[in-house]
Design an enzyme around this catalytic site. Structure first.
Site, PDB file in Angstrom:
ATOM      1  N   TRP A  28       0.825  -1.215   0.000  1.00 46.81           N
ATOM      2  CA  TRP A  28       0.000   0.000   0.000  1.00 46.81           C
ATOM      3  C   TRP A  28       0.860   1.268   0.000  1.00 46.81           C
ATOM      4  O   TRP A  28       0.349   2.350  -0.216  1.00 46.81           O
ATOM      5  CB  TRP A  28      -0.945   0.007   1.199  1.00 46.81           C
ATOM      6  N   GLU A  41      -5.131   0.514   6.416  1.00 46.53           N
ATOM      7  CA  GLU A  41      -5.164   1.003   7.791  1.00 46.53           C
ATOM      8  C   GLU A  41      -6.244   0.313   8.612  1.00 46.53           C
ATOM      9  O   GLU A  41      -6.054   0.031   9.798  1.00 46.53           O
ATOM     10  CB  GLU A  41      -5.362   2.522   7.815  1.00 46.53           C
ATOM     11  N   THR A  47      -3.824  -5.739  14.305  1.00 46.50           N
ATOM     12  CA  THR A  47      -3.291  -6.858  13.525  1.00 46.50           C
ATOM     13  C   THR A  47      -1.883  -6.527  13.046  1.00 46.50           C
ATOM     14  O   THR A  47      -1.627  -5.418  12.583  1.00 46.50           O
ATOM     15  CB  THR A  47      -4.196  -7.151  12.308  1.00 46.50           C
ATOM     16  N   LEU A  84      -8.739 -12.637  10.174  1.00 51.93           N
ATOM     17  CA  LEU A  84      -8.224 -11.339  10.622  1.00 51.93           C
ATOM     18  C   LEU A  84      -8.859 -10.901  11.944  1.00 51.93           C
ATOM     19  O   LEU A  84      -8.292 -10.089  12.669  1.00 51.93           O
ATOM     20  CB  LEU A  84      -8.494 -10.254   9.567  1.00 51.93           C
ATOM     21  N   TYR A 124      -7.383   8.529  13.869  1.00 51.90           N
ATOM     22  CA  TYR A 124      -6.126   8.004  13.320  1.00 51.90           C
ATOM     23  C   TYR A 124      -6.258   7.669  11.838  1.00 51.90           C
ATOM     24  O   TYR A 124      -5.425   8.080  11.018  1.00 51.90           O
ATOM     25  CB  TYR A 124      -5.690   6.757  14.093  1.00 51.90           C
ATOM     26  N   ASP A 142      -1.547   6.909  16.838  1.00 51.30           N
ATOM     27  CA  ASP A 142      -1.935   5.574  17.310  1.00 51.30           C
ATOM     28  C   ASP A 142      -1.062   5.221  18.508  1.00 51.30           C
ATOM     29  O   ASP A 142      -0.383   6.078  19.079  1.00 51.30           O
ATOM     30  CB  ASP A 142      -1.790   4.546  16.188  1.00 51.30           C
ATOM     31  N   CYS A 206      18.087   4.101  17.559  1.00 50.70           N
ATOM     32  CA  CYS A 206      17.053   5.120  17.380  1.00 50.70           C
ATOM     33  C   CYS A 206      17.642   6.443  16.898  1.00 50.70           C
ATOM     34  O   CYS A 206      18.576   6.977  17.524  1.00 50.70           O
ATOM     35  CB  CYS A 206      16.309   5.341  18.691  1.00 50.70           C
TER      36      CYS A 206
END
Length: 345
Positions: A28, A41, A47, A84, A124, A142, A206
């Protein structure tokens, strides 16, 4: 709030540089459209990405656009979603597709208010669609973003509280770069998924470590603050795997409520003894021929835990009207939630 946004204003450049090098290659993202962003999304809610990938591909083949989704037969929709979980997501997708077809000619609107008015689209998801597909500087907050923002700023608000989410969203709305809003939101997603992990962040990897309050003060384990929810409700159920001439009995769940409209093995509340189970079979017009197996199983939903006693047996009789006796080769025609599907394996 000024201190937090001053700190967060410094993250865009190192974060986007890291993203350009480490971004996940996802279908996507490689072919972007409002529809593909929306479906991905919704699938990604609750998931993991790796689990979503094959579902997304099959879904795009069966319903490549809004109009195709709106006209997809419900049983086919449920079959595409089977495994799902959280099946209300699929139903809301189709409800929203019907609205989009009727009011917007099959296109997703490019305004926040219009998107939020659609079934199943929250803050979101609206932010993700607008930033990724339409290039608008709208944050998408999120769990990943809440965790990253809390650790960066040392913020001790409860991330399960709506006020905390609102606060973090306001911060992000001030700092999101207008020239790369979609990349910024996706960079935060990737950082939270691969580096700023819930259990143990990989601070040495990071790009924001030198800016991070939690890293500097050694507070990674205590941030973000999560006040525990009330425990899940426990429910006992008895499930019947009824076999007749190589076929297994299935029935369709009601059109509303938990797992609405999906197929299931016949079951009832409580833990039944074999005598009580035989009485239930008689009420269904069935005669037990051979009790083959009894075992225990558990399935955890968001707010409920099912503790299941399962009887596998051979029977004679047709059972109540509306039941289906399913051959193993026909199972794909009867969308079944994981809670039941795994019992027959």
């Amino acid at each position: 709030m000024a201190r937090e946004t001053e700190l967060l204003n410094q993250i865009a450049s190192p974060l986007l540089a890291w993203y350009d090098e480490h971004r996940r290659v996802l279908p996507w993202r490689e072919e972007v459209s409002p529809y593909r962003t929306w479906v991905s999304e919704i699938m990604l809610q609750q998931t993991r990405v790796q689990a979503v990938l094959p579902y997304f591909q099959r879904f795009m083949e069966a319903a490549p656009d809004v109009t195709a989704l709106a006209s997809l037969p419900e049983q086919r929709l449920m079959a595409l979603w089977q495994g799902l979980g959280y099946y209300s997501r699929a139903r809301n997708l189709q409800r929203a597709a019907a609205v989009l077809t009727e009011r917007y000619g099959g296109a997703l609107p490019c305004s926040y208010g219009a998107l939020r008015a659609l079934p199943g689209i929250g803050d979101y998801t609206a932010g993700a669609i607008l930033s990724i597909a339409y290039g608008q500087a709208v944050p998408a907050v999120d769990g990943n973003v809440l965790r990253i923002a809390s650790r960066l700023t040392g913020y001790e608000g409860n991330v399960l509280d709506g006020d905390t989410r609102k606060t973090v969203r306001e911060w992000m709305a001030e700092i999101i770069p207008a020239d790369r809003p979609g990349d910024f939101n996706q960079a935060l997603m990737d950082l939270g998924a691969s580096v700023c992990l819930p259990g143990g962040p990989l601070c040495e990897s990071c790009p924001l470590a030198t800016l991070c309050t939690a890293c500097r003060e050694g507070r990674q384990a205590s941030l973000p603050v999560r006040v525990k929810k009330a425990g899940k409700r426990q429910e006992e159920r008895t499930v019947f795997l009824l076999e007749r001439e190589g076929r297994t009995a299935l029935r369709r769940r009601p059109d509303s409520g938990l797992l609405a409209g999906l197929w299931e093995y016949p079951n009832g509340a409580g833990t039944l003894t074999e005598t009580e189970a035989a009485r239930q079979l008689a009420e269904w017009g069935l005669v037990p021929l051979e009790w083959r197996e009894r075992f225990q199983a558990k399935h955890v939903f968001t707010h409920i835990v099912w503790e299941m006693t399962v009887y596998r047996l051979a029977v004679s009789g047709d059972g109540p009207a509306g039941w289906a006796w399913c051959d193993p080769a026909e199972r794909g025609e009867y969308p079944m939630p994981t809670a039941f599907g795994k019992l027959g394996e």
